[in-house]
Each structure stands twice: as structure tokens, then as C-alpha cells.
Design a protein around this motif. Structure first.
Motif, PDB file in Angstrom:
ATOM      1  N   ASP A  95       0.868  -1.180   0.000  1.00 27.14           N
ATOM      2  CA  ASP A  95       0.000   0.000   0.000  1.00 27.14           C
ATOM      3  C   ASP A  95       0.903   1.228   0.000  1.00 27.14           C
ATOM      4  O   ASP A  95       2.125   1.108  -0.100  1.00 27.14           O
ATOM      5  N   LYS A 150       1.514   5.161  -6.890  1.00 26.79           N
ATOM      6  CA  LYS A 150       0.190   4.553  -6.734  1.00 26.79           C
ATOM      7  C   LYS A 150      -0.057   3.521  -7.847  1.00 26.79           C
ATOM      8  O   LYS A 150      -0.528   2.418  -7.589  1.00 26.79           O
ATOM      9  N   GLU A 189      -0.463  -0.564  -7.547  1.00 27.47           N
ATOM     10  CA  GLU A 189      -1.654  -1.231  -8.078  1.00 27.47           C
ATOM     11  C   GLU A 189      -1.270  -2.391  -9.007  1.00 27.47           C
ATOM     12  O   GLU A 189      -1.795  -3.495  -8.887  1.00 27.47           O
ATOM     13  N   LYS A 194      -8.112  10.244  -8.237  1.00 25.37           N
ATOM     14  CA  LYS A 194      -9.281  10.261  -7.355  1.00 25.37           C
ATOM     15  C   LYS A 194      -9.701   8.869  -6.886  1.00 25.37           C
ATOM     16  O   LYS A 194     -10.447   8.748  -5.918  1.00 25.37           O
ATOM     17  N   GLU A 195      -9.238   7.822  -7.582  1.00 26.00           N
ATOM     18  CA  GLU A 195      -9.587   6.463  -7.175  1.00 26.00           C
ATOM     19  C   GLU A 195      -9.000   6.174  -5.801  1.00 26.00           C
ATOM     20  O   GLU A 195      -8.008   6.783  -5.384  1.00 26.00           O
ATOM     21  N   ALA A 196      -9.608   5.221  -5.111  1.00 25.29           N
ATOM     22  CA  ALA A 196      -9.111   4.827  -3.793  1.00 25.29           C
ATOM     23  C   ALA A 196      -7.668   4.352  -3.895  1.00 25.29           C
ATOM     24  O   ALA A 196      -7.274   3.721  -4.880  1.00 25.29           O
ATOM     25  N   ASP A 197      -6.891   4.670  -2.878  1.00 24.91           N
ATOM     26  CA  ASP A 197      -5.506   4.222  -2.846  1.00 24.91           C
ATOM     27  C   ASP A 197      -5.457   2.705  -2.714  1.00 24.91           C
ATOM     28  O   ASP A 197      -6.324   2.097  -2.077  1.00 24.91           O
ATOM     29  N   GLU A 221      -4.742  -0.883  -1.353  1.00 25.60           N
ATOM     30  CA  GLU A 221      -4.632  -1.438  -0.005  1.00 25.60           C
ATOM     31  C   GLU A 221      -4.122  -2.873  -0.094  1.00 25.60           C
ATOM     32  O   GLU A 221      -4.345  -3.554  -1.090  1.00 25.60           O
ATOM     33  N   ASP A 281      -6.913  -5.373  -0.901  1.00 27.14           N
ATOM     34  CA  ASP A 281      -7.718  -5.247  -2.117  1.00 27.14           C
ATOM     35  C   ASP A 281      -7.834  -6.585  -2.839  1.00 27.14           C
ATOM     36  O   ASP A 281      -6.892  -7.381  -2.857  1.00 27.14           O
TER      37      ASP A 281
END
Length: 144
Positions: free
Chosen positions: A4, A21, A25, A65-68, A70, A73
């Protein structure tokens, strides 16, 4: 091991926030597909840099703007085709351009005006995957 924005590979440390980020992902998605961790980081870095370079301002704003990411996830919606990750990288000439394509991929990843540019990109991709570059002459057809 998933990551994360608070706990990530040290090689991501100096990345600007959007690149970090995206790399996290991609890395998490690869890990969830049981891809070996020693290959995950260089692939994630390469693909995140490519995405950042090619994404429009709108795509970047939406992603920001998307969720960071985790550690917990689920990545089922972000399927990565790991079948192609070990395949060799082809460089071939078609329609007045030099193309770079992973063997058995549906389409080329990039195209260039010169073979030298294509070879540079192909070596970059192959180096991240520990595969080979197969270069064709201008009049040869690839066998993918």
C-alpha cells in the motif's frame, strides 16, 4: 506480498505520488495472480512508467481520485494476462512502422519510425521479463 502507500518496495521510494500509486496497483495485481515477487517489481515499474507517459490528463485525474491501493484489495477485476509475461518480444516491420509485440499478444505494444527505436523498447520490455528479443528484417514476417 501486497503493498500500500505506507508499505511498498524501496525501489518505489522516490517516485512521484501518481507513479507510486500505479506501480503499487500493478504490483498487487501481479502478486494476486501468483506471479513471482522477484519479477513483479521491475514489471510494475516499467508498466507504471509507460502508463504515466501515455495517460491523458483526464485519465490521470480519474486515477488520482480512485481509492488508494490497499494490501487487502481484491484484484479479480484487474486481470493481468500472466501467460504472456515470459514470452519473447518481437520486433517487425509492417505498414511503414517498426512494431514491438510480445509473442502471442493480440496487438503490438508500441510502434516506431526506426528499427533502432523499436529495438531499444523491445530490450527494455524483454529485460523486465527476462525474455529474448526476436528481430525480423524489414521484408520478413513474424511467426507469433
Amino acid at each position: 506480498m501486497p503493498w500500500d502507500l505506507k508499505d511498498y518496495p524501496s525501489s518505489f521510494k522516490n517516485f512521484e505520488p501518481l507513479l507510486k500509486k500505479k506501480a503499487i496497483e500493478i504490483a498487487n495485481a501481479l502478486v494476486s495472480e501468483d506471479y513471482p515477487e522477484d519479477k513483479v517489481i521491475p514489471i510494475a515499474i516499467s508498466q507504471a512508467k509507460k502508463w504515466l507517459g501515455e495517460a491523458t490528463d483526464t485519465e490521470k485525474a480519474v486515477f488520482k481520485k480512485e481509492a488508494d491501493p490497499e494490501k487487502t484489495d481484491k484484484h479479480s477485476g484487474k486481470k493481468i494476462n500472466t501467460d504472456l509475461l515470459d514470452n519473447d518480444v518481437l520486433v517487425y516491420y509492417q505498414e511503414n512502422r517498426w512494431h514491438v509485440q510480445t509473442k502471442q499478444a493480440e496487438k503490438a505494444a508500441d510502434s516506431f519510425d526506426t528499427k533502432e527505436q523499436a529495438m531499444k523498447r523491445a530490450k527494455e520490455i524483454a529485460g523486465n521479463k527476462e525474455s529474448k528479443v526476436i528481430a525480423y528484417k524489414k521484408d520478413e514476417k513474424p511467426t507469433s
